[in-house]
Design a protein around this motif. Structure first.
Motif, short mmCIF file in Angstrom:
data_model
loop_
_atom_site.label_atom_id
_atom_site.label_comp_id
_atom_site.label_asym_id
_atom_site.label_seq_id
_atom_site.Cartn_x
_atom_site.Cartn_y
_atom_site.Cartn_z
N GLN A 18 4.91 -42.88 44.65
CA GLN A 18 4.34 -42.04 43.60
C GLN A 18 2.90 -41.69 43.94
N ARG A 19 2.18 -42.64 44.48
CA ARG A 19 0.78 -42.40 44.82
C ARG A 19 0.63 -41.40 45.95
N VAL A 20 1.39 -41.57 47.02
CA VAL A 20 1.22 -40.67 48.16
C VAL A 20 1.80 -39.29 47.89
N MET A 21 2.60 -39.16 46.81
CA MET A 21 3.09 -37.84 46.42
C MET A 21 2.08 -37.10 45.56
N ASN A 22 0.97 -37.73 45.26
CA ASN A 22 -0.02 -37.11 44.40
C ASN A 22 -0.45 -35.75 44.95
N GLY A 23 -0.22 -34.70 44.16
CA GLY A 23 -0.61 -33.35 44.57
C GLY A 23 0.38 -32.71 45.53
N SER A 24 1.56 -33.33 45.74
CA SER A 24 2.52 -32.77 46.68
C SER A 24 3.92 -32.97 46.13
N ASP A 25 4.82 -32.00 46.40
CA ASP A 25 6.19 -32.11 45.95
C ASP A 25 7.00 -33.10 46.78
N SER A 26 6.56 -33.37 47.99
CA SER A 26 7.29 -34.31 48.84
C SER A 26 6.29 -35.23 49.53
N PRO A 27 6.63 -36.50 49.65
CA PRO A 27 5.68 -37.47 50.21
C PRO A 27 5.56 -37.34 51.72
N PRO A 28 4.40 -37.68 52.27
CA PRO A 28 4.27 -37.76 53.73
C PRO A 28 4.95 -39.03 54.21
N TRP A 29 6.15 -38.92 54.76
CA TRP A 29 6.96 -40.09 55.05
C TRP A 29 6.39 -40.96 56.14
N TRP A 30 5.49 -40.42 56.93
CA TRP A 30 4.90 -41.27 57.96
C TRP A 30 4.04 -42.37 57.36
N ARG A 31 3.73 -42.30 56.06
CA ARG A 31 2.97 -43.39 55.42
C ARG A 31 3.86 -44.59 55.11
N ILE A 32 5.16 -44.45 55.21
CA ILE A 32 6.05 -45.60 55.08
C ILE A 32 6.60 -45.91 56.47
N GLN A 33 6.22 -47.05 57.00
CA GLN A 33 6.69 -47.51 58.31
C GLN A 33 7.63 -48.69 58.09
N ALA A 34 8.90 -48.37 57.89
CA ALA A 34 9.87 -49.38 57.49
C ALA A 34 10.37 -50.18 58.69
N VAL A 35 10.76 -51.42 58.40
CA VAL A 35 11.24 -52.36 59.42
C VAL A 35 12.60 -52.89 58.98
N LEU A 36 13.56 -52.95 59.89
CA LEU A 36 14.82 -53.63 59.61
C LEU A 36 14.60 -55.12 59.85
N TRP A 37 14.40 -55.86 58.76
CA TRP A 37 14.11 -57.29 58.88
C TRP A 37 15.41 -58.07 59.09
N SER A 83 23.59 -53.26 54.51
CA SER A 83 24.84 -52.50 54.44
C SER A 83 24.56 -51.09 53.94
N ALA A 84 25.54 -50.22 54.12
CA ALA A 84 25.38 -48.83 53.67
C ALA A 84 25.24 -48.76 52.16
N THR A 85 25.85 -49.68 51.42
CA THR A 85 25.76 -49.64 49.97
C THR A 85 24.36 -49.95 49.49
N GLY A 86 23.54 -50.56 50.34
CA GLY A 86 22.16 -50.84 49.98
C GLY A 86 21.20 -49.84 50.59
N HIS A 87 21.69 -48.63 50.89
CA HIS A 87 20.89 -47.65 51.61
C HIS A 87 19.74 -47.13 50.76
N VAL A 88 18.60 -46.93 51.39
CA VAL A 88 17.49 -46.20 50.80
C VAL A 88 17.17 -45.05 51.73
N SER A 89 16.43 -44.07 51.21
CA SER A 89 16.33 -42.81 51.92
C SER A 89 15.58 -42.89 53.24
N ASP A 90 14.81 -43.93 53.51
CA ASP A 90 14.12 -44.02 54.79
C ASP A 90 14.67 -45.16 55.66
N LEU A 91 15.90 -45.61 55.38
CA LEU A 91 16.50 -46.66 56.19
C LEU A 91 16.69 -46.20 57.63
#
Length: 411
Positions: A106-125, A129-137
């Protein structure tokens, strides 16, 4: 400065699900310490230090429960430049970790319709499973996709076992470099914490209509014998037909478009049956190679039946004309898939990344509009499908298209 003492400017916020035992948290602490050291090293090497000589510290919630902990977490989320979520089944199940991610988004979307996804650097710890999918998996998987043990076991196991240490260090260096590059960009202002009902992954609030993105595609474990695996992942939802043009999987890219229309996204494997398309607007993304499997026609026919019965669902057959396997077998399967999909009004075929980009925004907007105008009242029966005139958004496509005669041609 330690993780328990967040500075006014936090370089990265490590978001993780607390393990049930101290032994489990030991590996998170080790990873955090090593990542923080590597971030500092990469910042020095890149010449991106702040005036005080440091890029900034990382923050991880190793604090005991209480008001001080809540204040520290809120302060860190309000100033962190990058979020590093450690994805695991527990992470995706807990409202606290999902809320951390949602608050940051919500914060990084401030002033923008879509977030800059490079600000989320996700790790597969640990594997998810596919049922637990999130959009940046898919980005979490991409971080270490060249190391089979990463996608198979996750980074925690790589840290635990000495035989994987060389590859573990390589993933940490890569992650640190990406954090430094992202942290160097201007920082949005802090946002208020996200309410429980707004956290992605939970049941949507009454006023928030989710856009469902269902995928009919093989996973890498169920590919037909003749199909090359380059654009497939551990789960169907990680399919990347335009891998040379898009870093994201096609479902993730569609989710970005849905968020531009202020719709929360739900990415699902159509084969899981819990696809929600009878209730909400959406799109079904179809890989024609599913028809090379014995059960492929049955799976595709089930998707067709949903789209026929719901005016707010569109079938999109997606191919890449530049795929080496498109000519010949690939185009034959695409023609067959479109022949089946044509039973549903407004079905589309896209053969290149630009064409997909042009179509998907129109599809999301149209299906959202159709849903809002035709959805049944609460507790009422589903609407009866009725013939429709050609939609003004369907430029260049007939309302009931047959198989595309140009499939397989090189123009």
């Amino acid at each position: 400065m330690t993780a328990a003492e967040p500075s006014p400017e936090i370089c990265f916020f490590l978001s993780y699900a607390r393990p049930p035992s101290a032994a489990g948290e030991h590996w998170v602490r080790m990873f955090f310490k090593e990542l923080q050291a590597q971030v500092a090293h990469e910042a020095r090497r890149a010449g991106r230090l702040q005036p005080g000589g440091e890029l900034g510290q990382g923050f991880a919630d190793f604090l005991p429960r209480g008001p001080e902990r809540d204040t520290a977490v809120a302060r860190a989320l309000g100033s962190a430049r990058v979020l590093v979520p450690l994805y695991s089944p527990e992470y995706l199940e807990r409202s606290t970790t999902r809320r951390e991610r949602a608050t940051f988004l919500q914060r990084v979307m401030n002033g923008s319709d879509s977030p800059p996804w490079w600000r989320i650097q996700a790790v597969l710890w640990t594997p998810v499973s596919a049922t637990g999918h999130v959009s940046d998996l898919s980005r979490a998987l991409e971080l270490g996709e060249d190391f089979p043990e990463y996608t198979r076991h996750g980074l925690e196991t790589m840290r635990r076992l000495s035989e994987h240490r060389e590859h573990y260090d390589a993933v940490v260096r890569r992650l640190a470099g990406r954090i430094v590059a992202a942290a160097h960009q201007p920082l949005p202002v802090a946002a208020e914490p996200v309410a429980e009902a707004d956290v992605p992954g939970q049941a949507p609030a009454e006023a928030a209509t989710p856009f469902v993105i269902a995928v009919v595609a093989p996973s890498e474990g169920e590919l037909p014998a003749q199909r090359q695996p380059a654009c497939y992942g551990l789960h169907s939802v990680l399919w990347r037909p335009y891998r040379t043009s898009h870093l994201l999987g096609i479902a993730d890219r569609t989710a970005q478009v849905a968020r531009q229309f202020r719709m929360p996204d739900r990415i699902v494997d159509f084969a899981d049956r819990d696809h929600l398309l009878v209730m909400y607007p959406g799109v079904i993304l179809i890989d024609p190679w599913i028809l090379a499997r014995e059960d492929g026609r049955r799976r595709l026919q089930a998707a067709v039946e949903i789209a026929v019965s719901r005016q707010w669902v569109t079938l999109m057959v997606v191919v890449d004309r530049n795929d080496p396997q498109y000519a010949g077998r690939g185009s034959d399967l695409a023609r067959e898939a479109m022949s089946m999909a044509s039973a549903a009004q407004g079905s589309k075929l896209t053969r290149e990344a630009l064409e997909f980009e042009q179509n998907i925004s129109r599809v999301v907007a149209r299906n959202r509009r159709r849903y809002l105008s035709e959805r049944p009242p609460p507790d009422g029966p589903p609407p009866t499908p009725r013939p429709r005139l050609r939609d003004p958004d369907d430029t260049g496509d007939p309302a009931d298209p047959g198989p595309d005669p140009t499939v397989g041609e090189d123009r």
